[in-house]
Design an enzyme around this catalytic site. Structure first.
Site, PDB file in Angstrom:
ATOM      1  N   TYR A  24       7.190   1.548  -8.102  1.00 22.90           N
ATOM      2  CA  TYR A  24       6.968   2.269  -6.844  1.00 22.90           C
ATOM      3  C   TYR A  24       5.981   3.424  -6.958  1.00 22.90           C
ATOM      4  O   TYR A  24       5.707   4.097  -5.964  1.00 22.90           O
ATOM      5  CB  TYR A  24       8.327   2.764  -6.306  1.00 22.90           C
ATOM      6  CG  TYR A  24       9.283   1.622  -6.025  1.00 22.90           C
ATOM      7  CD1 TYR A  24       8.968   0.666  -5.061  1.00 22.90           C
ATOM      8  CD2 TYR A  24      10.461   1.465  -6.745  1.00 22.90           C
ATOM      9  CE1 TYR A  24       9.811  -0.404  -4.815  1.00 22.90           C
ATOM     10  CE2 TYR A  24      11.319   0.404  -6.501  1.00 22.90           C
ATOM     11  CZ  TYR A  24      10.990  -0.526  -5.533  1.00 22.90           C
ATOM     12  OH  TYR A  24      11.828  -1.594  -5.289  1.00 22.90           O
ATOM     13  N   HIS A 102       5.496  -2.159   2.968  1.00 20.96           N
ATOM     14  CA  HIS A 102       6.202  -2.178   1.686  1.00 20.96           C
ATOM     15  C   HIS A 102       5.243  -1.759   0.580  1.00 20.96           C
ATOM     16  O   HIS A 102       4.076  -2.194   0.568  1.00 20.96           O
ATOM     17  CB  HIS A 102       6.742  -3.578   1.373  1.00 20.96           C
ATOM     18  CG  HIS A 102       7.730  -4.063   2.385  1.00 20.96           C
ATOM     19  ND1 HIS A 102       9.045  -3.654   2.368  1.00 20.96           N
ATOM     20  CD2 HIS A 102       7.595  -4.890   3.453  1.00 20.96           C
ATOM     21  CE1 HIS A 102       9.683  -4.230   3.378  1.00 20.96           C
ATOM     22  NE2 HIS A 102       8.828  -4.968   4.056  1.00 20.96           N
TER      23      HIS A 102
HETATM   24  O1  CA2 Z   1       8.267  -2.406  -1.780  1.00 18.47           O
HETATM   25  C1  CA2 Z   1       8.910  -1.751  -0.963  1.00 18.47           C
HETATM   26  O2  CA2 Z   1       8.457  -0.785  -0.360  1.00 18.47           O
HETATM   27  C2  CA2 Z   1      10.378  -2.111  -0.698  1.00 18.47           C
HETATM   28  O3  CA2 Z   1      10.625  -1.926   0.691  1.00 18.47           O
HETATM   29  C3  CA2 Z   1      11.210  -1.160  -1.531  1.00 18.47           C
HETATM   30  C4  CA2 Z   1      12.702  -1.448  -1.445  1.00 18.47           C
HETATM   31  C5  CA2 Z   1      12.995  -2.917  -1.735  1.00 18.47           C
HETATM   32  O4  CA2 Z   1      14.378  -3.192  -1.487  1.00 18.47           O
HETATM   33  C6  CA2 Z   1      12.156  -3.847  -0.874  1.00 18.47           C
HETATM   34  O5  CA2 Z   1      12.422  -5.181  -1.259  1.00 18.47           O
HETATM   35  C7  CA2 Z   1      10.674  -3.551  -1.053  1.00 18.47           C
HETATM   36  C8  CA2 Z   1      13.470  -0.594  -2.445  1.00 18.47           C
HETATM   37  C9  CA2 Z   1      13.299   0.867  -2.232  1.00 18.47           C
HETATM   38  C10 CA2 Z   1      13.818   1.566  -3.420  1.00 18.47           C
HETATM   39  O6  CA2 Z   1      13.142   2.801  -3.513  1.00 18.47           O
HETATM   40  C11 CA2 Z   1      13.093   3.400  -4.726  1.00 18.47           C
HETATM   41  C12 CA2 Z   1      12.094   4.320  -4.886  1.00 18.47           C
HETATM   42  C13 CA2 Z   1      11.939   4.955  -6.073  1.00 18.47           C
HETATM   43  C14 CA2 Z   1      12.799   4.691  -7.111  1.00 18.47           C
HETATM   44  C15 CA2 Z   1      13.807   3.785  -6.940  1.00 18.47           C
HETATM   45  C16 CA2 Z   1      13.967   3.139  -5.743  1.00 18.47           C
END
Ligand code: CA2
Length: 151
Positions: A24, A102
């Site tokens: 991320y 995303h």
């Molecule tokens: O790629 C993306 O932006 C997602 O929406 C992120 C989601 C995931 O469930 C989707 O499939 C794709 C997860 C968000 C988790 O965010 C975090 C950020 C930093 C560290 C850990 C988790």
């Protein structure tokens, strides 16, 4: 008076920049929100940012955008992407363009991330550009709502 757009982020995105940087990135949520504000300002748009780990609060943010007469929404539904009919209904209810955004390419990840309810009703979808995708979403939304680049 300038037009307003909302940037709404779903569950766990408050952790941006602190966990899983290989997936991320290293930018914090505050930095991503600043990127959106700076990008929107190039088009004379004002940004309101909301993030919640709770589905109902995300729906409330959509309603707030409607009452605020916002012209569109950049939305990362995160873990609600493939589960929430209630969020799909909120998008239909507010009747304004929503750009599903995303950070990662959800189609290159596990199959359970692929089938987005949000994509069925979003005006456009961006994924896989890292946090720069938010800036691209704001630029695309600006064009959709007829906001012109400021001289
Ligand atoms: O790629 C993306 O932006 C997602 O929406 C992120 C989601 C995931 O469930 C989707 O499939 C794709 C997860 C968000 C988790 O965010 C975090 C950020 C930093 C560290 C850990 C988790």
């Amino acid at each position: 008076m300038s037009k307003t757009i909302y940037v709404i982020n779903g569950p766990n995105l408050n952790l941006l920049g602190t966990r899983e940087p290989e997936k991320y990135g290293r930018a914090t949520l505050a930095e991503v929100e600043a990127l959106c504000r700076d990008t929107a300002a190039r088009f004379g748009l004002t940004v309101v940012c909301r993030q919640s780990n709770h589905e109902g609060a995300i729906i409330d943010a959509f309603h707030e955008a409607f009452h605020d007469k916002a012209v569109g929404i950049v939305f990362n539904p995160a873990g609600h992407t493939t589960t929430s009919v209630a969020i799909l209904d909120a998008i239909l209810a507010v009747g304004m363009p929503v750009i599903e955004t995303h950070i990662t390419n959800i189609h290159a990840r596990e199959a359970f991330r692929h089938d987005s309810y949000v994509s069925r009703v979003a005006r456009a979808v961006i994924c896989g550009f890292g946090v720069q995708g938010y800036a691209l979403a704001v630029i695309g939304l600006a064009a959709m709502v007829g906001a012109e680049a400021q001289k």
